[in-house]
Design a protein around this motif. Structure first.
Motif, short mmCIF file in Angstrom:
data_model
loop_
_atom_site.label_atom_id
_atom_site.label_comp_id
_atom_site.label_asym_id
_atom_site.label_seq_id
_atom_site.Cartn_x
_atom_site.Cartn_y
_atom_site.Cartn_z
N ILE A 118 -4.47 -12.72 0.41
CA ILE A 118 -5.72 -13.03 0.58
C ILE A 118 -6.00 -14.62 0.65
O ILE A 118 -6.59 -14.99 1.39
N ILE A 152 -13.93 -12.59 -0.64
CA ILE A 152 -13.24 -11.59 -1.34
C ILE A 152 -12.91 -11.88 -2.49
O ILE A 152 -12.11 -12.88 -2.85
N MET A 162 -7.72 -4.57 6.18
CA MET A 162 -7.75 -5.76 5.22
C MET A 162 -6.96 -6.94 5.93
O MET A 162 -7.62 -7.87 5.64
N MET A 194 -1.05 -8.47 -3.99
CA MET A 194 -2.56 -8.22 -3.33
C MET A 194 -3.12 -9.72 -3.06
O MET A 194 -3.85 -9.96 -2.19
N LEU A 234 -10.81 -0.15 0.76
CA LEU A 234 -9.90 0.33 -0.34
C LEU A 234 -10.97 1.26 -1.38
O LEU A 234 -11.73 0.76 -1.92
N VAL A 293 -13.99 -4.56 2.42
CA VAL A 293 -13.00 -3.99 1.60
C VAL A 293 -13.26 -2.39 1.96
O VAL A 293 -14.41 -1.98 1.65
N TYR A 330 0.85 -1.19 0.02
CA TYR A 330 -0.14 -0.16 0.03
C TYR A 330 0.69 1.42 -0.04
O TYR A 330 0.52 2.19 -0.37
N LEU A 367 -11.24 -3.72 -5.10
CA LEU A 367 -10.01 -4.67 -5.28
C LEU A 367 -9.84 -4.81 -6.80
O LEU A 367 -8.99 -5.31 -7.29
N GLU A 368 -10.76 -4.47 -7.54
CA GLU A 368 -11.03 -4.44 -8.76
C GLU A 368 -9.56 -3.97 -9.77
O GLU A 368 -9.12 -4.35 -10.64
N HIS A 404 -6.84 -3.90 -8.68
CA HIS A 404 -5.56 -4.72 -8.46
C HIS A 404 -5.94 -6.24 -9.04
O HIS A 404 -5.26 -6.98 -8.34
N TYR A 435 -5.50 0.93 5.88
CA TYR A 435 -6.02 -0.04 4.94
C TYR A 435 -5.18 -1.40 4.97
O TYR A 435 -5.97 -2.35 5.08
N LEU A 482 -11.81 -10.07 -6.47
CA LEU A 482 -11.48 -9.20 -7.40
C LEU A 482 -12.14 -9.08 -8.64
O LEU A 482 -11.90 -7.90 -9.44
#
Length: 491
Positions: free
Chosen positions: A242, A326, A212, A238, A225, A223, A195, A229-230, A232, A208, A328
């Motif tokens: 997870i 989670i 997270m 990242m 952020l 989330v 980050y 998370l899209e 990333h 963050y 993305l």
């Protein structure tokens, strides 16, 4: 003479102290016996908690979780909990508080843009307490069950599960808290450098990374952020934490403790640990292959990604549908076949006494072993050179049927109160029951009645299976008179 009376020349014998007194190991009699002293308020509180945990374990779990949800709901209902400064509607405050405490991750509003820093802190606190609480409560229920069964069974259970080594409730809670905080800290230290390389300030990066880390280990799925998370989607730095953090949080506290003690001698691992790890990893591999195959050519999800990214997201899908939620990628754009397979994975969930939900992997493992034993004509159900009692099979059947009934009732209610199709409604209800957090995108559009239904389902999904299992186990009794046996026709 006080607490001692003369028993003979040069000897003393301790007089039994009243129940309201405790022993201080730092003060002893000449013979080495501890002297009873007045208990402190902390000792009295610990005794009350231990008494409740032993006497009313299921009631204690339900009341504790309901109380925590009420507190977090009150905090989220404050005006300064939102960025607009207006009070959040009660349905939204209750829903998000329940989702946080049950570590689900379903949300009716955008966590990053709707809640203020205070609101996000309240959610993080709810996630932490809920995650550690479910591991503690499940272990307490296990202790209560082991203390209520017969002496012979208790000795066998203590030898097999090492439950007796967990000690009292206070010691158990301390171990759970240390384990959770250690995992959160490791994830925080892994995420913070990433980050700091992005366009966030130092203070934002700290928050963050902390949020997270809590969300990932507790399999919560929240989330904070900006933009989610899209952005990333191809960030391995990242995605990897997870995947690993989700797996660690989902296997369960008893498994982590057993691995810590016996990692050098795998043969000494308990049957519960072996079943959990074997089933969890098997389902993770199956999930990776199935979701990857189903979405490989979907232009709205995997189609535009590189081969490496597709593999990484398939690995993530193998674990996130079981617990963390989670993702993305936009779940709403996935194929209907992927939804159906994820329904199965979310219903199964993760390990017992973990931050994951569902009916648990050991439940499906026992049911599968029962089917295999029946197909082979075996009299006993065996795994890893251990025999599984028939009572465990009955318990697994009961938990599965009750879970299916809860999902079915909630699905039926939402179908009658909303205009959404069965595939979307079933996905949301199973996600709520399995405390997973994946969504096709309809959660925020539900009417208040639908939000209340899913809130109740998240609460029952988090507390229901473990309290029902404990309640049924505690009700086990031996009957002096047994009825004659007669087999009905099955199938």
């Amino acid at each position: 003479m006080g607490l001692f009376s003369r028993a003979g020349r040069g000897s003393y014998r301790p007089v039994s102290a009243p129940p309201s007194m405790h022993s201080d190991p730092s003060v002893h009699t000449p013979g080495g016996q501890p002297i009873a002293l007045d208990p402190t308020p902390m000792d009295r509180m610990r005794e009350r908690v231990d008494h409740l945990a032993r006497t009313y374990p299921a009631h204690l779990a339900l009341v504790v979780f309901a109380s925590i949800i009420a507190v977090i709901t009150a905090l989220l209902s404050l005006p300064f909990a939102t960025q607009s400064g207006e009070r959040a509607p009660f349905a939204d405050a209750l829903f998000n508080a329940t989702s946080a405490v049950s570590v689900t991750g379903l949300t009716t509003v955008d966590t990053a843009n709707y809640w203020s820093l205070f609101g996000q802190i309240a959610i993080a606190i709810g996630i932490s307490i809920g995650g550690m609480g479910v591991m503690t409560m499940a272990s307490i229920l296990g202790l209560a069950v082991s203390r209520h069964i017969g002496l012979t069974q208790r000795m066998l259970a203590a030898t097999e599960t090492k439950t007796a080594q967990l000690g009292q409730v206070g010691s158990l809670m301390r171990m759970v808290i240390i384990t959770a905080l250690t995992a959160d800290f490791v994830l925080f230290m892994v995420l913070l450098p990433r980050y700091l390389t992005l366009d966030y300030s130092f203070a934002q990066s700290l928050w963050y990374a902390l949020f997270m880390a809590i969300s990932i280990f507790n399999n919560a799925g929240f989330v904070v952020l900006p933009g989610g998370l899209e952005p990333h989607i191809s960030d391995i730095w990242m995605i990897t934490p997870i995947i690993i953090g989700t797996m660690v949080g989902a296997v369960g506290f008893p498994v982590m403790m057993d691995l810590t003690r016996n990692w050098r001698t795998p043969r000494r691992l308990t049957l519960h640990t072996k079943l959990t790890l074997t089933t969890y990893l098997s389902l993770a591999i199956i999930g990776t292959l199935m979701v990857g195959a189903s979405e490989w050519g979907n232009p709205k999800t995997y189609g535009e990604l590189s081969v490496t990214d597709r593999v990484m997201h398939s690995l993530l899908a193998g674990v996130n549908a079981r617990s963390s939620g989670i993702s993305l990628l936009d779940v709403g754009e996935m194929n209907r076949g992927t939804w159906f397979f994820q329904d199965i994975m979310m219903f199964i969930g993760g390990g017992s006494a973990s931050t994951a939900g569902g009916i648990k992997v050991t439940t499906i493992a026992v049911l599968t072993l029962a089917v295999l034993a029946e197909a082979r004509g075996d009299r006993d159900i065996e795994a890893f050179r251990r025999r599984i009692p028939s009572s465990s099979v009955r318990l697994a059947v009961a938990v599965t049927m009750i879970g299916a009934a809860l999902v079915g009732i909630a699905t039926l209610i939402l179908l009658h109160t909303t205009s959404y199709t069965l595939d979307r409604v079933l996905f949301e209800t199973i996600s709520a029951f399995g405390t997973c957090g994946l969504s096709t995108g309809i959660t925020g559009e539900l009417p208040d009645s639908g939000k209340y239904v899913l809130s109740a389902l998240m609460y029952l999904g988090r507390t229901g299976t473990m309290t029902i299992a404990a309640a049924l186990a505690l009700r086990e009794r031996r009957r002096v008179i047994r009825m004659p046996e007669e087999r009905p026709i099955i199938g």
